[in-house]
Design a protein around this motif. Sequence first.
Motif, PDB file in Angstrom:
ATOM      1  N   ARG A  50       0.674  -1.027  -0.006  1.00 47.44           N
ATOM      2  CA  ARG A  50       0.042  -0.194  -0.054  1.00 47.44           C
ATOM      3  C   ARG A  50       0.975   1.381  -0.017  1.00 47.44           C
ATOM      4  O   ARG A  50       0.456   2.383  -0.771  1.00 47.44           O
ATOM      5  CB  ARG A  50      -0.978   0.139   1.269  1.00 47.44           C
ATOM      6  N   LEU A  53       2.428   1.592  -3.452  1.00 46.29           N
ATOM      7  CA  LEU A  53       1.213   2.161  -4.444  1.00 46.29           C
ATOM      8  C   LEU A  53       1.085   3.480  -4.235  1.00 46.29           C
ATOM      9  O   LEU A  53       0.918   4.451  -5.370  1.00 46.29           O
ATOM     10  CB  LEU A  53      -0.060   1.498  -4.216  1.00 46.29           C
ATOM     11  N   GLU A  56       3.857   5.652  -5.994  1.00 48.23           N
ATOM     12  CA  GLU A  56       3.897   5.411  -7.283  1.00 48.23           C
ATOM     13  C   GLU A  56       2.436   6.217  -7.922  1.00 48.23           C
ATOM     14  O   GLU A  56       2.284   6.132  -9.468  1.00 48.23           O
ATOM     15  CB  GLU A  56       3.755   4.062  -7.772  1.00 48.23           C
ATOM     16  N   LEU A  58      -0.526   5.026  -7.592  1.00 48.02           N
ATOM     17  CA  LEU A  58      -1.422   3.915  -8.106  1.00 48.02           C
ATOM     18  C   LEU A  58      -2.594   3.673  -7.180  1.00 48.02           C
ATOM     19  O   LEU A  58      -3.281   2.718  -7.399  1.00 48.02           O
ATOM     20  CB  LEU A  58      -0.605   2.586  -8.227  1.00 48.02           C
ATOM     21  N   THR A  59      -2.926   4.576  -6.197  1.00 50.91           N
ATOM     22  CA  THR A  59      -3.920   4.195  -5.378  1.00 50.91           C
ATOM     23  C   THR A  59      -5.205   3.982  -6.081  1.00 50.91           C
ATOM     24  O   THR A  59      -5.981   3.154  -5.898  1.00 50.91           O
ATOM     25  CB  THR A  59      -3.823   5.255  -4.093  1.00 50.91           C
ATOM     26  N   THR A  62      -5.519   1.199  -8.432  1.00 49.57           N
ATOM     27  CA  THR A  62      -5.845  -0.055  -7.928  1.00 49.57           C
ATOM     28  C   THR A  62      -7.248  -0.123  -7.264  1.00 49.57           C
ATOM     29  O   THR A  62      -7.788  -1.224  -7.594  1.00 49.57           O
ATOM     30  CB  THR A  62      -4.706  -0.284  -6.677  1.00 49.57           C
ATOM     31  N   ARG A 145       1.297  -1.946 -14.588  1.00 50.62           N
ATOM     32  CA  ARG A 145       1.894  -1.135 -13.082  1.00 50.62           C
ATOM     33  C   ARG A 145       1.578  -1.937 -11.724  1.00 50.62           C
ATOM     34  O   ARG A 145       2.333  -1.685 -10.716  1.00 50.62           O
ATOM     35  CB  ARG A 145       1.186   0.255 -13.274  1.00 50.62           C
ATOM     36  N   PHE A 146       0.442  -2.358 -11.692  1.00 53.20           N
ATOM     37  CA  PHE A 146       0.031  -3.098 -10.259  1.00 53.20           C
ATOM     38  C   PHE A 146       0.929  -4.085  -9.993  1.00 53.20           C
ATOM     39  O   PHE A 146       1.660  -4.268  -8.873  1.00 53.20           O
ATOM     40  CB  PHE A 146      -1.614  -3.219 -10.212  1.00 53.20           C
ATOM     41  N   VAL A 149       4.445  -3.497  -8.811  1.00 53.43           N
ATOM     42  CA  VAL A 149       4.503  -3.120  -7.528  1.00 53.43           C
ATOM     43  C   VAL A 149       4.179  -4.227  -6.671  1.00 53.43           C
ATOM     44  O   VAL A 149       4.771  -4.434  -5.514  1.00 53.43           O
ATOM     45  CB  VAL A 149       3.655  -2.049  -7.119  1.00 53.43           C
ATOM     46  N   ALA A 150       3.133  -4.966  -6.726  1.00 50.01           N
ATOM     47  CA  ALA A 150       2.617  -5.857  -5.781  1.00 50.01           C
ATOM     48  C   ALA A 150       3.060  -7.251  -5.816  1.00 50.01           C
ATOM     49  O   ALA A 150       2.838  -7.928  -4.896  1.00 50.01           O
ATOM     50  CB  ALA A 150       0.876  -5.909  -5.986  1.00 50.01           C
TER      51      ALA A 150
END
Length: 343
Positions: A50, A53, A56, A58-59, A62, A145-146, A149-150
């Motif tokens: 989190r 995200l 970046e 990306l919240t 997501t 992109r997700f 990161v994840a």
Amino acid sequence: MLRIHFTAEDLNRLRVAALPDPLWDLVHALHLLQNRQAALVFDPWRREVREALAREGLTATTAALARLCPWAAYFPDFLTPGQGIADLETGIDQVLSTPRRRLSDELGRVFAGEDDPGEPVPEMARRLAEGDVEALVRLGEALRRFYAVAVAPYLGDVRAAVAADRPLRAEAALEDGADGLLASYQPELTWREGGRVLEAEYPVTRELALEGRALTMIPSFFCVRQPVALADPALPPVLVHPLTPEPGWLLRSRAVRDGSAPAGGLPVAQLIGHTRAAVLDALGRPMTTTQLGSALRLTLSTASRHATVLREAGLVRSERRGSSVVHRRTPLGQALLEGGSGR
């Protein structure tokens, strides 16, 4: 309850994916951010992801992906098109090639099942359901992109877990064929050999007949508690099963990544010796004596001797399965490792 029905021919077609499937891992990672399952194992990962995200930007992305792929009894099959596809880009290409009719049907089912039917369907979902090319391109970029990161930062742990799981399945299949392979997935799955039915706890009641199609078993690091199958019985059948990483996996992984792991290996080695400490650490997952020797480059007799000493100390539990002996770390062994390493 999910019940998968096999014929003798179906058993012969059973296959196990050799590598993690990036889109299944992506979807399960997205679900873990929407729930609190396996908190002891995944809460440190949740906090780290989190924060990343947010850094970046990306919240919101997501959140939009979570609307498309909710943690619910149903989420769209088109986001997980593979039968163990190991390449992210190949999987995304398949997602973006989904026929418009299927996009419309599956997304319609997602939003028809929302808790608040009065809430408007997101514009992105409407455009995807229409097969809008720009919306599909944006979806592909959001998935990339997700994933970056994840999932991508943890690929070492994901691949190591898959690599540790595969020999267990191979040995079970070599000893007892397809029946032994399916029985090796207990307790998450129950194989009714006499009736040729594979059962699993499931949020809905489903009966799936393979009817000559090959079932692919896919291991997933981020899948927890129960296996997952595609919702559409007409699609090539897959069953994704949990790998169940040990609590503390992220702290251990982070120590390796940032170079903060203690010099000279595990501190508990000062108490029980470096080799036995390595054996104890390796046995966070069940291993036969042969697998343990192979993993640590020990002779069979040396691996057996160290496992025996650890078992007599109550740090390892051993049980016979067919012609093999399977070893696993006990809670006392886990406590010793944690107390000696500051995990």
